[in-house]
Scaffold this motif. Structure first.
Motif, PDB file in Angstrom:
ATOM      1  N   VAL A 198       0.841  -1.194   0.000  1.00  0.00           N
ATOM      2  CA  VAL A 198       0.000   0.000   0.000  1.00  0.00           C
ATOM      3  C   VAL A 198       0.878   1.247   0.000  1.00  0.00           C
ATOM      4  CG1 VAL A 198      -1.957  -1.119   1.130  1.00  0.00           C
ATOM      5  CG2 VAL A 198      -0.258   0.081   2.517  1.00  0.00           C
ATOM      6  N   TYR A 199       0.457   2.216  -0.795  1.00  0.00           N
ATOM      7  CA  TYR A 199       1.096   3.531  -0.778  1.00  0.00           C
ATOM      8  C   TYR A 199       0.546   4.260   0.438  1.00  0.00           C
ATOM      9  CZ  TYR A 199       3.109   7.856  -2.605  1.00  0.00           C
ATOM     10  OH  TYR A 199       3.855   8.994  -2.778  1.00  0.00           O
ATOM     11  N   ALA A 200       1.368   4.358   1.472  1.00  0.00           N
ATOM     12  CA  ALA A 200       0.956   4.915   2.763  1.00  0.00           C
ATOM     13  C   ALA A 200       1.325   6.393   2.808  1.00  0.00           C
ATOM     14  CB  ALA A 200       1.637   4.141   3.898  1.00  0.00           C
ATOM     15  N   GLU A 201       0.436   7.219   2.304  1.00  0.00           N
ATOM     16  CA  GLU A 201       0.770   8.631   2.096  1.00  0.00           C
ATOM     17  C   GLU A 201       0.726   9.451   3.378  1.00  0.00           C
ATOM     18  OE1 GLU A 201      -0.004  11.937  -1.335  1.00  0.00           O
ATOM     19  OE2 GLU A 201      -1.694  10.667  -0.800  1.00  0.00           O
ATOM     20  N   HIS A 261      -3.305  -5.158   6.955  1.00  0.00           N
ATOM     21  CA  HIS A 261      -3.648  -6.312   6.129  1.00  0.00           C
ATOM     22  C   HIS A 261      -2.765  -6.425   4.890  1.00  0.00           C
ATOM     23  CE1 HIS A 261      -7.331  -7.795   8.162  1.00  0.00           C
ATOM     24  NE2 HIS A 261      -7.336  -6.564   8.648  1.00  0.00           N
ATOM     25  N   ALA A 262      -1.793  -5.545   4.765  1.00  0.00           N
ATOM     26  CA  ALA A 262      -0.877  -5.575   3.623  1.00  0.00           C
ATOM     27  C   ALA A 262       0.413  -6.299   4.005  1.00  0.00           C
ATOM     28  CB  ALA A 262      -0.571  -4.156   3.163  1.00  0.00           C
ATOM     29  N   ASP A 263       1.251  -6.512   3.003  1.00  0.00           N
ATOM     30  CA  ASP A 263       2.569  -7.095   3.251  1.00  0.00           C
ATOM     31  C   ASP A 263       3.614  -6.025   3.520  1.00  0.00           C
ATOM     32  OD1 ASP A 263       2.310 -10.141   2.624  1.00  0.00           O
ATOM     33  OD2 ASP A 263       1.185  -9.142   1.046  1.00  0.00           O
ATOM     34  N   ALA A 264       3.378  -4.822   3.000  1.00  0.00           N
ATOM     35  CA  ALA A 264       4.333  -3.729   3.196  1.00  0.00           C
ATOM     36  C   ALA A 264       3.677  -2.422   2.780  1.00  0.00           C
ATOM     37  CB  ALA A 264       5.602  -3.958   2.372  1.00  0.00           C
ATOM     38  N   GLY A 265       4.291  -1.332   3.221  1.00  0.00           N
ATOM     39  CA  GLY A 265       3.847  -0.008   2.810  1.00  0.00           C
ATOM     40  C   GLY A 265       5.005   0.779   2.232  1.00  0.00           C
ATOM     41  N   MET A 286       6.571  -1.321   8.988  1.00  0.00           N
ATOM     42  CA  MET A 286       6.223  -1.986   7.733  1.00  0.00           C
ATOM     43  C   MET A 286       6.528  -1.116   6.510  1.00  0.00           C
ATOM     44  SD  MET A 286       2.472  -3.561   8.679  1.00  0.00           S
ATOM     45  CE  MET A 286       2.309  -4.309   7.040  1.00  0.00           C
ATOM     46  N   ILE A 287       6.892   0.147   6.739  1.00  0.00           N
ATOM     47  CA  ILE A 287       6.968   1.129   5.657  1.00  0.00           C
ATOM     48  C   ILE A 287       8.402   1.364   5.203  1.00  0.00           C
ATOM     49  CG2 ILE A 287       6.515   3.532   5.020  1.00  0.00           C
ATOM     50  CD1 ILE A 287       4.188   3.505   7.002  1.00  0.00           C
ATOM     51  N   THR A 288       8.608   1.328   3.898  1.00  0.00           N
ATOM     52  CA  THR A 288       9.862   1.749   3.269  1.00  0.00           C
ATOM     53  C   THR A 288       9.658   3.156   2.707  1.00  0.00           C
ATOM     54  OG1 THR A 288      10.486  -0.509   2.685  1.00  0.00           O
ATOM     55  CG2 THR A 288      11.484   1.263   1.387  1.00  0.00           C
ATOM     56  N   VAL A 289      10.659   4.015   2.837  1.00  0.00           N
ATOM     57  CA  VAL A 289      10.565   5.392   2.344  1.00  0.00           C
ATOM     58  C   VAL A 289      11.327   5.531   1.031  1.00  0.00           C
ATOM     59  CG1 VAL A 289      11.110   7.815   2.808  1.00  0.00           C
ATOM     60  CG2 VAL A 289      10.271   6.339   4.658  1.00  0.00           C
ATOM     61  N   ILE A 290      10.604   5.826  -0.033  1.00  0.00           N
ATOM     62  CA  ILE A 290      11.191   6.136  -1.335  1.00  0.00           C
ATOM     63  C   ILE A 290      10.343   7.238  -1.954  1.00  0.00           C
ATOM     64  CG2 ILE A 290      11.903   5.287  -3.598  1.00  0.00           C
ATOM     65  CD1 ILE A 290      11.804   2.444  -2.500  1.00  0.00           C
ATOM     66  N   HIS A 291      10.956   8.342  -2.292  1.00  0.00           N
ATOM     67  CA  HIS A 291      10.208   9.441  -2.896  1.00  0.00           C
ATOM     68  C   HIS A 291       9.784   9.076  -4.315  1.00  0.00           C
ATOM     69  CE1 HIS A 291       9.337  13.542  -4.423  1.00  0.00           C
ATOM     70  NE2 HIS A 291       8.988  13.753  -3.170  1.00  0.00           N
TER      71      HIS A 291
END
Length: 409
Positions: free
Chosen positions: A115-118, A158-162, A180-185
């Protein structure tokens, strides 16, 4: 891999990623709202969603969840129809902001879901209560914000990653979800958005301005308090009085992207213009509305001083693009901006609410451009090193998505 993108206004944040993955041989398609007429770089499937009215008295704090989960149900049923025809993706990458991803794991449990976790709404420490003029920091507002975040937490849980575009935006999520979140612009095109001494921009009155002219710019999707339009306008009379040759170019629509509309008035644009109109030389203030992207690029290349303000909220692409263009950026000293700009090194930071401070900073930027040449070059260097689309962000994002295919192989 089969990769399904999900975004009600596709391509959105996947503008560059989707075609890049398709070019690398992946079978890519997107699921989007039937009302979305944007051009797509990959094949589309569409769902038709009828938003049912929500009774606030009945749903109370659950009204936002009701709206978003209703869309999630619509999308899940569209996904079921796709599965019935034999379509099963290996990876799903969807924006969590409208509830579209909520139930996709129920349809495709074998797929990896990103998921794109904005942004995660918070009762304290972000936009809620930041600007007391429009949003009192009372306990009711805290609870409303927490209620608004419910579906965002569910989507990531419910996702595998954000994936989030900035450290600040990722930090708005509670710690268990933040892990769970990776940061990439998303990345900006630093080759197209670059300093150009030959740039030209035509004002509504027909005058053509160039990089040597005294041009002050302010750009946002819409002119509203979340993006500091009120502070900018209140600072403008002193700027124009001190700089009688300055041309002020304001880009943005008169709708509401974030927050609420003004009560009893058409829009925020006129609300704050009316406060200061009698102290402005309106022949030098140019409201452009929303402009085509090439015009925005040209404007950034002729800007002598560029003002960017935001609440502690989502950071606009336009600020990073202004850095890439080598603008002298005067930015609000709020966390989203401070992640990208360093005061005195790559930009000038001013307290969001300090109207005299904004006037002084913009006057200095217009009067003494030579003082900020090194700062402008440093801002572009940061854009190249951290936010360049082709050299940094897109390769990292491709690697991130492809890594989930390897895990499921």
């Amino acid at each position: 891999m089969k990769i399904l993108f999900v975004h009600q206004n596709f391509p959105g944040q996947f503008l560059h990623l989707a075609p890049e993955l398709a070019a690398r041989g992946h079978d890519c398609m997107a699921l989007t709202d039937a009302n979305n007429n944007r051009t797509s770089p990959i094949p589309l499937a569409k769902y038709t969603h009828k938003a049912e009215p929500v009774d606030p008295a009945a749903t109370r704090l659950g009204r936002n969840y009701t709206t978003m989960s209703d869309r999630g149900v619509t999308v899940a049923r569209a996904a079921q129809a796709m599965r019935a025809k034999g379509y099963v993706p290996d990876v799903i990458f969807g924006h969590s902001g409208w509830g579209e991803t909520l139930f996709l794991k129920e349809v495709w449990p074998e797929a990896k879901l990103i998921v794109y976790a904005e942004f995660y709404y918070r009762g304290r420490g972000a936009d809620v209560g930041f600007d007391r003029e429009f949003n009192e920091a009372n306990f009711d507002q805290v609870m409303i914000a927490q209620g608004r975040a419910t579906y965002l937490g569910q989507a990531l849980a419910h996702a595998d990653a954000g994936l989030s575009p900035t450290e600040w935006q990722a930090s708005t999520y509670p710690d268990p979800l933040r892990r769970m979140i990776t940061v990439i612009h998303d990345g900006v095109d630093t080759s197209g958005m670059a300093p150009d001494p030959q740039a030209r921009f035509t004002l509504p009155n027909g005058r053509v301005v160039t990089p040597g002219d005294e041009v002050l710019t302010f750009v946002n999707r819409n002119l509203e308090p979340y993006r500091g339009y009120h502070t900018f306008m209140r600072a403008l009379p002193d700027v124009m009085a001190a700089r009688p040759q300055a041309q002020v170019v304001i880009v943005g629509g008169d709708e509401v992207s974030y927050g609420a509309a003004p009560k009893g008035e058409k829009g925020w644009k006129e609300r704050f213009l009316s406060e200061v109109r009698d102290r402005l030389d309106m022949s030098r203030v140019h409201f452009m509305g929303k402009v085509p992207y090439p015009d925005f690029v040209a404007l950034m290349k002729v800007s002598r001083a560029h003002a960017y303000l935001t609440y502690p909220f989502v950071l606009s692409w336009s600020m990073i693009e202004a850095m890439a263009a080598g603008c002298h950026i005067i930015g609000s000293a709020t966390r989203p901006v401070m992640e990208a700009l360093e005061d005195g090194k790559t930009g000038t930071l001013v307290d969001f609410f300090d109207v005299p401070g904004w006037s002084a900073a913009m006057i200095e930027g217009l009067a003494h451009p030579e003082r900020f040449l090194a700062m402008r070059a440093a801002a572009r260097k940061v854009a190249l090193e951290r936010y360049d689309l082709r050299g940094n962000c897109l390769p990292r994002m491709v690697q991130f998505v492809e890594s989930f295919g390897k895990k499921s192989a």
